[in-house]
Design a protein around this motif. Structure first.
Motif, PDB file in Angstrom:
ATOM      1  N   ASP A 134       0.829  -1.217   0.000  1.00 33.54           N
ATOM      2  CA  ASP A 134       0.000   0.000   0.000  1.00 33.54           C
ATOM      3  C   ASP A 134       0.862   1.266   0.000  1.00 33.54           C
ATOM      4  OD1 ASP A 134       1.117  -0.041   2.472  1.00 33.54           O
ATOM      5  OD2 ASP A 134      -0.767   0.146   3.595  1.00 33.54           O
ATOM      6  N   ALA A 135       2.169   1.137  -0.288  1.00 31.43           N
ATOM      7  CA  ALA A 135       3.045   2.317  -0.271  1.00 31.43           C
ATOM      8  C   ALA A 135       2.688   3.256  -1.421  1.00 31.43           C
ATOM      9  CB  ALA A 135       4.509   1.886  -0.394  1.00 31.43           C
ATOM     10  N   PRO A 136       2.529   4.555  -1.151  1.00 33.23           N
ATOM     11  CA  PRO A 136       2.329   5.509  -2.243  1.00 33.23           C
ATOM     12  C   PRO A 136       3.589   5.542  -3.124  1.00 33.23           C
ATOM     13  CG  PRO A 136       1.927   6.528  -0.092  1.00 33.23           C
ATOM     14  CD  PRO A 136       2.562   5.200   0.169  1.00 33.23           C
ATOM     15  N   VAL A 137       3.393   5.598  -4.445  1.00 38.02           N
ATOM     16  CA  VAL A 137       4.549   5.590  -5.357  1.00 38.02           C
ATOM     17  C   VAL A 137       4.682   6.955  -6.028  1.00 38.02           C
ATOM     18  CG1 VAL A 137       5.599   4.510  -7.376  1.00 38.02           C
ATOM     19  CG2 VAL A 137       4.267   3.124  -5.769  1.00 38.02           C
ATOM     20  N   ALA A 138       5.874   7.518  -5.933  1.00 37.92           N
ATOM     21  CA  ALA A 138       6.141   8.809  -6.575  1.00 37.92           C
ATOM     22  C   ALA A 138       6.910   8.582  -7.879  1.00 37.92           C
ATOM     23  CB  ALA A 138       6.956   9.689  -5.636  1.00 37.92           C
ATOM     24  N   PHE A 139       6.600   9.418  -8.873  1.00 38.00           N
ATOM     25  CA  PHE A 139       7.252   9.341 -10.186  1.00 38.00           C
ATOM     26  C   PHE A 139       7.868  10.709 -10.480  1.00 38.00           C
ATOM     27  CE2 PHE A 139       6.604   9.404 -15.004  1.00 38.00           C
ATOM     28  CZ  PHE A 139       7.766   8.696 -15.245  1.00 38.00           C
ATOM     29  N   PHE A 140       9.126  10.687 -10.911  1.00 41.38           N
ATOM     30  CA  PHE A 140       9.861  11.922 -11.202  1.00 41.38           C
ATOM     31  C   PHE A 140      10.255  11.862 -12.678  1.00 41.38           C
ATOM     32  CE2 PHE A 140      10.320  10.603  -6.854  1.00 41.38           C
ATOM     33  CZ  PHE A 140      10.026  11.749  -6.127  1.00 41.38           C
ATOM     34  N   PRO A 141       9.371  12.374 -13.562  1.00 42.70           N
ATOM     35  CA  PRO A 141       9.514  12.086 -14.995  1.00 42.70           C
ATOM     36  C   PRO A 141      10.750  12.674 -15.660  1.00 42.70           C
ATOM     37  CG  PRO A 141       7.630  13.555 -14.572  1.00 42.70           C
ATOM     38  CD  PRO A 141       8.158  13.144 -13.240  1.00 42.70           C
ATOM     39  N   GLU A 142      11.383  13.677 -15.048  1.00 46.92           N
ATOM     40  CA  GLU A 142      12.514  14.316 -15.746  1.00 46.92           C
ATOM     41  C   GLU A 142      13.872  13.770 -15.307  1.00 46.92           C
ATOM     42  OE1 GLU A 142      11.651  18.467 -15.217  1.00 46.92           O
ATOM     43  OE2 GLU A 142       9.976  18.343 -16.621  1.00 46.92           O
ATOM     44  N   GLU A 143      13.846  12.777 -14.437  1.00 42.77           N
ATOM     45  CA  GLU A 143      15.125  12.202 -14.008  1.00 42.77           C
ATOM     46  C   GLU A 143      15.579  11.116 -14.996  1.00 42.77           C
ATOM     47  OE1 GLU A 143      14.453  11.063  -9.937  1.00 42.77           O
ATOM     48  OE2 GLU A 143      14.207  13.154  -9.317  1.00 42.77           O
ATOM     49  N   GLY A 144      16.790  10.675 -14.831  1.00 41.13           N
ATOM     50  CA  GLY A 144      17.319   9.643 -15.730  1.00 41.13           C
ATOM     51  C   GLY A 144      18.622   9.109 -15.176  1.00 41.13           C
ATOM     52  N   TRP A 145      19.426   8.540 -16.056  1.00 45.97           N
ATOM     53  CA  TRP A 145      20.774   8.143 -15.622  1.00 45.97           C
ATOM     54  C   TRP A 145      21.715   8.240 -16.804  1.00 45.97           C
ATOM     55  CZ3 TRP A 145      17.693   4.308 -17.518  1.00 45.97           C
ATOM     56  CH2 TRP A 145      18.298   3.310 -18.268  1.00 45.97           C
ATOM     57  N   LEU A 146      23.003   8.186 -16.487  1.00 44.08           N
ATOM     58  CA  LEU A 146      24.040   8.433 -17.482  1.00 44.08           C
ATOM     59  C   LEU A 146      25.004   7.252 -17.539  1.00 44.08           C
ATOM     60  CD1 LEU A 146      24.815  11.205 -19.027  1.00 44.08           C
ATOM     61  CD2 LEU A 146      26.762  11.245 -17.470  1.00 44.08           C
ATOM     62  N   ASP A 147      25.583   7.025 -18.693  1.00 41.39           N
ATOM     63  CA  ASP A 147      26.770   6.168 -18.794  1.00 41.39           C
ATOM     64  C   ASP A 147      27.965   7.126 -18.724  1.00 41.39           C
ATOM     65  OD1 ASP A 147      25.263   3.776 -19.255  1.00 41.39           O
ATOM     66  OD2 ASP A 147      24.949   4.436 -21.314  1.00 41.39           O
ATOM     67  N   PRO A 148      28.536   7.317 -17.530  1.00 44.80           N
ATOM     68  CA  PRO A 148      29.481   8.428 -17.360  1.00 44.80           C
ATOM     69  C   PRO A 148      30.752   8.315 -18.208  1.00 44.80           C
ATOM     70  CG  PRO A 148      28.724   7.610 -15.222  1.00 44.80           C
ATOM     71  CD  PRO A 148      28.258   6.628 -16.254  1.00 44.80           C
ATOM     72  N   VAL A 149      31.247   7.089 -18.405  1.00 47.74           N
ATOM     73  CA  VAL A 149      32.504   6.966 -19.142  1.00 47.74           C
ATOM     74  C   VAL A 149      32.261   7.272 -20.627  1.00 47.74           C
ATOM     75  CG1 VAL A 149      34.459   5.458 -19.670  1.00 47.74           C
ATOM     76  CG2 VAL A 149      33.293   5.258 -17.456  1.00 47.74           C
ATOM     77  N   VAL A 150      31.123   6.819 -21.126  1.00 44.87           N
ATOM     78  CA  VAL A 150      30.773   7.098 -22.530  1.00 44.87           C
ATOM     79  C   VAL A 150      30.607   8.607 -22.720  1.00 44.87           C
ATOM     80  CG1 VAL A 150      29.121   6.578 -24.376  1.00 44.87           C
ATOM     81  CG2 VAL A 150      29.609   4.853 -22.612  1.00 44.87           C
ATOM     82  N   TYR A 151      29.965   9.236 -21.738  1.00 41.69           N
ATOM     83  CA  TYR A 151      29.770  10.691 -21.785  1.00 41.69           C
ATOM     84  C   TYR A 151      31.118  11.421 -21.764  1.00 41.69           C
ATOM     85  CZ  TYR A 151      28.973  15.353 -19.855  1.00 41.69           C
ATOM     86  OH  TYR A 151      29.007  16.701 -19.631  1.00 41.69           O
ATOM     87  N   ALA A 152      31.971  11.053 -20.808  1.00 37.12           N
ATOM     88  CA  ALA A 152      33.267  11.747 -20.696  1.00 37.12           C
ATOM     89  C   ALA A 152      34.073  11.586 -21.978  1.00 37.12           C
ATOM     90  CB  ALA A 152      34.051  11.196 -19.495  1.00 37.12           C
ATOM     91  N   HIS A 153      34.039  10.394 -22.543  1.00 34.47           N
ATOM     92  CA  HIS A 153      34.772  10.171 -23.802  1.00 34.47           C
ATOM     93  C   HIS A 153      34.202  11.033 -24.921  1.00 34.47           C
ATOM     94  CE1 HIS A 153      35.453   7.808 -27.610  1.00 34.47           C
ATOM     95  NE2 HIS A 153      36.652   8.175 -27.243  1.00 34.47           N
ATOM     96  N   ALA A 154      32.866  11.127 -24.982  1.00 36.88           N
ATOM     97  CA  ALA A 154      32.239  11.932 -26.039  1.00 36.88           C
ATOM     98  C   ALA A 154      32.643  13.401 -25.909  1.00 36.88           C
ATOM     99  CB  ALA A 154      30.719  11.786 -25.971  1.00 36.88           C
TER     100      ALA A 154
END
Ligand code: FAD
Length: 365
Positions: A134-154
Motif C-alpha cells: 500500500d506504499a504511495p509511489v512517486a514518479f519523477f519524470p525528468e530524471e534519468g541516468w548516465l553512462d558516465p565513461v561514454v559521456y566523458a569520452h564523447a
C-alpha cells in the motif's frame, strides 16, 4: 589565447575541457589513468535533484539535468543519457518525510507526481506489485541516468576533434609550479612540466594530491559507495527504481546496477560472492521475480568526492591566482552545466551567480 590545463578526465574534467576548448581556450587534459577511470566509472549516475536542499544546490542539479537534455541539440544523438524518470516508494516510517520532500520539490517547480499501482505496472511490468503493497509511489519524470565513461569520452572526443584540445592519459600531476603566489603550470610524475595561464583541478577525490602545498588543500569528507552488478537478466526494467530494500537501474545489455546503504569500508576485500552482494541480488529478485536465481557478476567500491560540508566547491582557490577547483558529489548530474559555467568564468571573467554559494573560499575564511 588563454592556455589551460585540466587535471582529471572524469565527467567534471571532460565537461570543463570541452566547454573551455569550444570557447577558444587552448586545453590540455592530464589524466593519471584513463578517461572515466576514477569515480565517474563507479557511479550510480542517477541524474536528479531529488533531495538536494537548499534551493541553490537544488538549482545546480536541475541546471545539470537540463544541460544533459540540451546536449541532444548539440550532438544530434546522446546515447550516454537515458531518460524515463524514476520511481520511488519508501517504508512506512519514512512516508511523512517523502510527502514533505515532494511538496517542496513541487513548490520549486520540479516534476514530481503520485502514480497508481496500475501506472507503475504500465511503466515497469516486471515489478511484483506485492513488494509495493500500500506504499504511495512517486514518479519523477525528468530524471534519468548516465553512462558516465561514454559521456566523458564523447566530451573529450569533441574537445579534441572539433576544437584541438590535447588529452594526455598516463600523466599523473604531482605538484603545481608556482611563481610567487601565481600558479603557472604543473609537474607530472615523469618530471615533465606543462605551463598554463589557468590550472583547473578536476581530480575528484584526489584533488589534494596534485599539490604538496597543504595550504592549497581543500577539506574533504569522502563517503564510501558500493555497487553490485548482475549478469544480463530477464527483466524489462527501464528506469531508476528506488525502494525500501534496494535502489536499482539498468546497466546495459540486460544487466542491473544495484545500490543501497552500506557499512563497508573502502578497503573491504571485494568479491561477487560476498554476502552483501548476494543479499542485494536477493532483494532485487523479490522486486523483479523474473530475474530468477541469478548471482552477482561484479562488485565495485569507490569514494564519493565530497567537500567537507558535502556541497560542491567550484571556483578560484584563495591565496593564489591561476588555480581553479571543481569538486563535487552529484557530479554526474551537474557535469554539463558546470562545464559551461566554469568555462564561462575562466574565459570571459564573468562571475556566475549560480556558483556564488559554492566557492572554495568558504573553507578558508
Ligand atoms: C557509488 C557512487 C554512486 C554515485 N551516484 C551518483 C548519482 O546517482 N548521481 C550523481 O550525480 N552522482 C553520483 N555519484 C557521484 C559522482 O559519481 C561523482 O560526483 C563524479 O563522478 C565526480 O566526477 P569527477 O570527474 O569529479 O571525478 P573522477 O571521475 O574521479 O575524475 C577525476 C579524475 O582525475 C584523475 N586524477 C586523479 N589524480 C590525478 C593526478 N594527480 N593527475 C592527473 N589525473 C588525476 C583520476 O584518475 C580521475 O579520472 C556517485 C558516486 C559513487 C561513488
Amino acid at each position: 589565447m588563454i592556455k589551460t590545463i585540466v587535471i582529471g578526465a572524469g565527467v567534471i574534467g571532460a565537461s570543463i575541457a570541452y566547454r573551455l576548448a569550444q570557447a577558444g581556450a587552448a586545453v590540455t587534459v592530464l589524466e593519471t589513468t584513463r578517461i572515466g577511470g576514477g569515480t565517474s566509472g563507479i557511479s550510480f549516475a542517477w541524474t536528479n535533484a531529488h533531495k538536494k536542499p537548499p534551493k541553490s544546490y537544488h538549482d545546480l542539479n536541475v541546471a545539470g539535468m537540463k544541460a544533459h537534455v540540451a546536449l541532444a541539440d548539440e550532438f544530434g544523438a546522446t546515447p550516454w543519457w537515458h531518460g524515463g524518470g524514476s520511481l520511488e516508494w519508501v517504508a512506512e516510517p519514512d512516508r511523512a518525510a517523502q510527502r514533505r520532500n515532494i511538496e517542496q520539490l513541487r513548490s520549486w517547480g520540479y516534476a514530481a507526481e503520485w502514480i497508481t499501482l496500475h501506472q507503475v505496472q504500465e511503466l515497469e511490468p516486471d515489478i511484483d506489485p506485492a513488494t509495493i503493497g500500500d506504499a504511495p509511489v512517486a514518479f519523477f519524470p525528468e530524471e534519468g541516468w548516465l553512462d558516465p565513461v561514454v559521456y566523458a569520452h564523447a566530451m573529450l572526443s569533441a574537445a579534441r576533434r572539433r576544437h584541438g584540445a590535447k588529452v594526455v592519459c598516463g600523466a599523473r600531476v604531482i605538484d603545481l609550479i608556482m611563481a610567487g603566489d601565481r600558479v603557472t603550470g604543473v609537474r607530472v610524475a615523469d618530471s615533465a612540466q606543462y605551463e598554463a595561464d589557468i590550472v583547473v583541478n578536476c581530480a575528484g577525490r584526489w584533488t589534494n594530491e596534485v599539490t604538496r602545498d597543504a595550504g592549497l588543500h581543500l577539506p574533504l569528507a569522502p563517503t564510501v559507495g558500493f555497487l553490485v552488478f548482475t549478469p544480463p537478466v530477464a527483466a524489462s526494467l527501464s528506469r531508476v527504481v528506488r525502494t525500501p530494500a534496494i535502489d536499482l537501474r539498468p546497466d546495459g545489455a540486460g544487466r542491473l546496477m544495484l545500490i543501497a546503504n552500506t557499512t563497508l569500508s573502502f578497503d573491504t576485500r571485494l568479491s561477487p560472492s560476498m554476502p552483501e552482494a548476494r543479499d542485494w541480488v536477493r532483494r532485487s529478485r523479490q522486486l523483479l521475480p523474473s530475474i530468477g536465481e541469478v548471482e552477482p557478476e561484479a562488485v565495485r567500491i569507490a569514494l564519493r568526492p565530497m567537500p567537507a560540508d558535502h556541497f560542491s566547491a567550484v571556483g578560484p582557490m584563495p591565496r593564489v591566482s591561476g588555480y581553479y577547483i571543481a569538486i563535487t558529489h552529484s557530479g554526474v548530474t551537474m557535469s554539463p552545466f558546470l562545464g559551461a559555467a566554469v568555462a564561462d568564468e575562466i574565459v570571459s571573467g564573468r562571475q556566475r551567480a549560480e556558483l556564488a554559494d559554492f566557492r572554495p573560499a568558504r573553507f578558508f575564511n
